[in-house]
Design a protein around this motif. Structure first.
Motif, PDB file in Angstrom:
ATOM      1  N   ASP A 139       0.857  -1.163   0.012  1.00  0.00           N
ATOM      2  CA  ASP A 139      -0.128   0.094  -0.051  1.00  0.00           C
ATOM      3  C   ASP A 139       0.842   1.296   0.104  1.00  0.00           C
ATOM      4  O   ASP A 139       1.373   1.600   0.899  1.00  0.00           O
ATOM      5  CB  ASP A 139      -1.174  -0.107   1.240  1.00  0.00           C
ATOM      6  CG  ASP A 139      -1.816   1.035   1.198  1.00  0.00           C
ATOM      7  OD1 ASP A 139      -1.701   2.294   0.835  1.00  0.00           O
ATOM      8  OD2 ASP A 139      -3.022   1.059   2.090  1.00  0.00           O
ATOM      9  N   ASN A 140       1.001   1.776  -1.200  1.00  0.00           N
ATOM     10  CA  ASN A 140       1.907   2.916  -1.387  1.00  0.00           C
ATOM     11  C   ASN A 140       1.669   4.094  -0.598  1.00  0.00           C
ATOM     12  O   ASN A 140       2.203   5.000  -0.159  1.00  0.00           O
ATOM     13  CB  ASN A 140       2.412   3.015  -2.740  1.00  0.00           C
ATOM     14  CG  ASN A 140       3.178   2.272  -3.468  1.00  0.00           C
ATOM     15  OD1 ASN A 140       3.670   1.424  -2.612  1.00  0.00           O
ATOM     16  ND2 ASN A 140       2.879   2.178  -4.763  1.00  0.00           N
ATOM     17  N   ALA A 141       0.354   4.266  -0.497  1.00  0.00           N
ATOM     18  CA  ALA A 141      -0.279   5.529   0.468  1.00  0.00           C
ATOM     19  C   ALA A 141       0.044   5.197   1.687  1.00  0.00           C
ATOM     20  O   ALA A 141       0.254   6.295   2.528  1.00  0.00           O
ATOM     21  CB  ALA A 141      -1.815   5.458   0.200  1.00  0.00           C
ATOM     22  N   LYS A 142       0.172   4.251   2.254  1.00  0.00           N
ATOM     23  CA  LYS A 142       0.746   3.898   3.844  1.00  0.00           C
ATOM     24  C   LYS A 142       2.209   3.430   3.902  1.00  0.00           C
ATOM     25  O   LYS A 142       2.516   3.261   5.171  1.00  0.00           O
ATOM     26  CB  LYS A 142      -0.156   2.672   4.443  1.00  0.00           C
ATOM     27  CG  LYS A 142      -1.671   3.027   4.193  1.00  0.00           C
ATOM     28  CD  LYS A 142      -2.461   2.139   4.973  1.00  0.00           C
ATOM     29  CE  LYS A 142      -4.202   2.453   5.259  1.00  0.00           C
ATOM     30  NZ  LYS A 142      -4.832   1.444   5.694  1.00  0.00           N
ATOM     31  N   ASN A 143       2.761   3.482   2.890  1.00  0.00           N
ATOM     32  CA  ASN A 143       4.199   3.144   3.019  1.00  0.00           C
ATOM     33  C   ASN A 143       4.543   1.846   3.599  1.00  0.00           C
ATOM     34  O   ASN A 143       5.316   1.718   4.533  1.00  0.00           O
ATOM     35  CB  ASN A 143       4.960   4.223   3.570  1.00  0.00           C
ATOM     36  CG  ASN A 143       5.455   5.241   2.687  1.00  0.00           C
ATOM     37  OD1 ASN A 143       5.013   5.579   1.765  1.00  0.00           O
ATOM     38  ND2 ASN A 143       6.151   6.313   3.437  1.00  0.00           N
ATOM     39  N   THR A 144       3.800   0.779   3.512  1.00  0.00           N
ATOM     40  CA  THR A 144       3.619  -0.396   4.077  1.00  0.00           C
ATOM     41  C   THR A 144       3.498  -1.612   2.965  1.00  0.00           C
ATOM     42  O   THR A 144       2.870  -1.555   1.873  1.00  0.00           O
ATOM     43  CB  THR A 144       2.192  -0.548   4.876  1.00  0.00           C
ATOM     44  OG1 THR A 144       2.255   0.629   6.038  1.00  0.00           O
ATOM     45  CG2 THR A 144       2.329  -1.694   5.725  1.00  0.00           C
ATOM     46  N   VAL A 145       4.055  -2.553   3.539  1.00  0.00           N
ATOM     47  CA  VAL A 145       4.249  -3.855   2.555  1.00  0.00           C
ATOM     48  C   VAL A 145       3.664  -4.812   3.582  1.00  0.00           C
ATOM     49  O   VAL A 145       3.995  -5.037   4.834  1.00  0.00           O
ATOM     50  CB  VAL A 145       5.524  -4.145   1.869  1.00  0.00           C
ATOM     51  CG1 VAL A 145       6.478  -4.526   3.156  1.00  0.00           C
ATOM     52  CG2 VAL A 145       5.176  -5.495   1.039  1.00  0.00           C
ATOM     53  N   TYR A 146       2.899  -5.877   3.156  1.00  0.00           N
ATOM     54  CA  TYR A 146       2.366  -6.971   3.803  1.00  0.00           C
ATOM     55  C   TYR A 146       2.582  -8.435   3.433  1.00  0.00           C
ATOM     56  O   TYR A 146       3.059  -8.637   2.258  1.00  0.00           O
ATOM     57  CB  TYR A 146       0.695  -6.784   3.826  1.00  0.00           C
ATOM     58  CG  TYR A 146       0.300  -5.711   4.092  1.00  0.00           C
ATOM     59  CD1 TYR A 146      -0.141  -4.496   3.167  1.00  0.00           C
ATOM     60  CD2 TYR A 146      -0.012  -5.178   5.529  1.00  0.00           C
ATOM     61  CE1 TYR A 146      -0.779  -3.492   3.439  1.00  0.00           C
ATOM     62  CE2 TYR A 146      -0.490  -4.022   5.837  1.00  0.00           C
ATOM     63  CZ  TYR A 146      -0.580  -3.039   4.910  1.00  0.00           C
ATOM     64  OH  TYR A 146      -1.317  -1.573   5.313  1.00  0.00           O
TER      65      TYR A 146
END
Length: 118
Positions: A72-79
């Protein structure tokens, strides 16, 4: 300064699920390829799943069909969604930024323990 912070590890029974998260700061996240690695005691650290800046994914054969990497690039997060977990998935899982499918990047998180046991 690049910082990667993993969360979501824990103890789960065989067949269960966990979702790992890795929050990044200090990087242009959307431009970075991201990877999840794992290291079990006595073993080398191995790449488990990879996602390019454009969203192309790849998996080691032992987890293909069970694990899903997403970003999620908007949240700077990878899952990393992990389903149908097996005891052999037990390891410390690390987030990595800036690498490729064959070479790890320079930036690592601190790791999160995943234990699969009944």
């Amino acid at each position: 300064q690049v910082q990667l912070v993993e969360s979501g590890g824990g103890l789960v029974q065989p067949g269960g699920s966990l979702r790992l998260s890795c929050a990044a700061s200090g990087v242009f996240f959307s431009l970075y390829a991201m990877g999840w690695y794992r290291q079990a005691p006595g073993n080398q650290r191995e790449l488990v799943a990879f996602i390019s800046s454009g969203g192309t994914t790849g998996y080691v054969p032992s987890v293909a069909g069970r694990f899903t990497i997403s970003r999620d690039n908007a949240k700077n997060t990878v899952y990393l969604q992990m389903n149908n977990l097996k005891p052999e998935d037990t390891a410390v899982y690390y987030c990595n930024a800036g690498g490729s499918r064959s070479v790890a990047g320079d930036h690592w998180g601190q790791g999160t323990q995943v234990t699969v046991s009944s």
